[in-house]
Enzyme design. Sequence first.
Site, PDB file in Angstrom:
ATOM      1  N   LYS A   6       0.836  -1.218   0.000  1.00 46.87           N
ATOM      2  CA  LYS A   6       0.000   0.000   0.000  1.00 46.87           C
ATOM      3  C   LYS A   6       0.861   1.254   0.000  1.00 46.87           C
ATOM      4  O   LYS A   6       2.030   1.232   0.390  1.00 46.87           O
ATOM      5  CB  LYS A   6      -0.952   0.013   1.196  1.00 46.87           C
ATOM      6  CG  LYS A   6      -0.294  -0.105   2.593  1.00 46.87           C
ATOM      7  CD  LYS A   6       0.264   1.185   3.151  1.00 46.87           C
ATOM      8  CE  LYS A   6       0.982   1.001   4.479  1.00 46.87           C
ATOM      9  NZ  LYS A   6       1.784   2.146   4.903  1.00 46.87           N
ATOM     10  N   ASP A 134      -1.934  -2.242   9.909  1.00 48.62           N
ATOM     11  CA  ASP A 134      -2.159  -2.221   8.454  1.00 48.62           C
ATOM     12  C   ASP A 134      -2.725  -3.533   7.907  1.00 48.62           C
ATOM     13  O   ASP A 134      -3.022  -3.621   6.714  1.00 48.62           O
ATOM     14  CB  ASP A 134      -0.839  -1.948   7.712  1.00 48.62           C
ATOM     15  CG  ASP A 134      -0.298  -0.554   7.988  1.00 48.62           C
ATOM     16  OD1 ASP A 134      -1.093   0.314   8.393  1.00 48.62           O
ATOM     17  OD2 ASP A 134       0.905  -0.349   7.789  1.00 48.62           O
TER      18      ASP A 134
HETATM   19  O1  C5P Z   1       0.681  -1.983  14.295  1.00 42.45           O
HETATM   20  P1  C5P Z   1       2.077  -2.046  13.729  1.00 42.45           P
HETATM   21  O2  C5P Z   1       2.887  -3.154  14.329  1.00 42.45           O
HETATM   22  O3  C5P Z   1       2.123  -2.013  12.252  1.00 42.45           O
HETATM   23  O4  C5P Z   1       2.767  -0.686  14.212  1.00 42.45           O
HETATM   24  C1  C5P Z   1       4.161  -0.528  14.208  1.00 42.45           C
HETATM   25  C2  C5P Z   1       4.525   0.675  15.060  1.00 42.45           C
HETATM   26  O5  C5P Z   1       4.070   1.875  14.436  1.00 42.45           O
HETATM   27  C3  C5P Z   1       3.896   0.711  16.433  1.00 42.45           C
HETATM   28  O6  C5P Z   1       4.680  -0.020  17.363  1.00 42.45           O
HETATM   29  C4  C5P Z   1       3.906   2.203  16.757  1.00 42.45           C
HETATM   30  O7  C5P Z   1       5.181   2.614  17.173  1.00 42.45           O
HETATM   31  C5  C5P Z   1       3.674   2.837  15.396  1.00 42.45           C
HETATM   32  N1  C5P Z   1       2.247   3.176  15.166  1.00 42.45           N
HETATM   33  C6  C5P Z   1       1.702   4.239  15.851  1.00 42.45           C
HETATM   34  N2  C5P Z   1       0.380   4.560  15.656  1.00 42.45           N
HETATM   35  C7  C5P Z   1      -0.379   3.878  14.761  1.00 42.45           C
HETATM   36  C8  C5P Z   1       0.176   2.792  14.026  1.00 42.45           C
HETATM   37  C9  C5P Z   1       1.502   2.465  14.259  1.00 42.45           C
HETATM   38  O8  C5P Z   1       2.380   4.881  16.658  1.00 42.45           O
HETATM   39  N3  C5P Z   1      -1.646   4.223  14.609  1.00 42.45           N
END
Ligand code: C5P
Length: 304
Positions: A6, A134
């Site tokens: 994406k 995501d």
């Molecule tokens: O959910 P995911 O593992 O993809 O997120 C990776 C990192 O991105 C999280 O640990 C966080 O630090 C950051 N993040 C965030 N706010 C979001 C999505 C991701 O701070 N809404």
Amino acid sequence: MRAPGKINLYLGVGAREDDGYHELATVFQAVSLFEDVTATIASDITVRTTGPEAHDGVPADERNLAVRAAKLLADRTGYRGGAHLEIHKRVPVAGGMGGGSADAAATLVALDHLWQLGLSIQELHEIGSELGADVPFALQGGTAIGTGRGDDLHPVLATGRFDWVLLTSKRGLSTPEVYGHLDALRDERSIDFGVLPEVPAAVLQSLRGGFPEDLAEALHNDLQRPACELRPELADTIRHGIVAGALNAIVSGSGPTVALLCGGPEEAAAAVERLREVGLTSQHVHGPVPGARIMNATSTAATS
Ligand code: C5P
């Protein structure tokens, strides 16, 4: 199974919550750079990664998002068997394009089928959002607004097709580090981001209209500045993209992938050529494309 990477066409980041996540208002578009996952019945859960973006940075153990997806699915449904997963990786690792999330989404749909679990889209969505913000979008695909952590999805009407040229980087950027740097920049300037971010109407109008020239003006990413500060050469990459004829250039998600929006397929092909002349390798993709879907279900067909 095939699931797309994406680009975030718009990424507004709100305040940091107590759990470390940020409140987002984003618009995702799934593009034609795909992860292919082949799942076969096995006694354990194992994974092997091949393809142009397979390298040492992709873990083959519990840290692999596809393995975590398989384990969580088995755990939630009480399924006792295993599966071997072969990932053909085209989306760069830690590139801001949701490659790991695409692997997890493809794995969930593949194993729901292979293990004959019969879960609903909603159930897969809920398990997906536990794996990463995501993952639900990689299941859904198309063009969608994401709010909350980015996993609360609302489809967006997008007409036509958009042509993108991707400039990927061999060295990834850590998503938590980029968010952390944004927080530091905001703290320095004592900016209060208490208000909820919102997707501007201009972004949605440009998608409805289907004119890349309009979307080019509406592209925005709050993570672009921190990503460029952590990786100063990104500013050069963006400049090269504009010089090569792109309508606009944006860092995708937390970077370091730079996405160039072009006027159409010919303009995108010409940009790839001009970038090649200055020594930069890029690839032409288009969006929107569908989310995780089954390409070939021979193994299940053979046993049923
Ligand atoms: O959910 P995911 O593992 O993809 O997120 C990776 C990192 O991105 C999280 O640990 C966080 O630090 C950051 N993040 C965030 N706010 C979001 C999505 C991701 O701070 N809404």
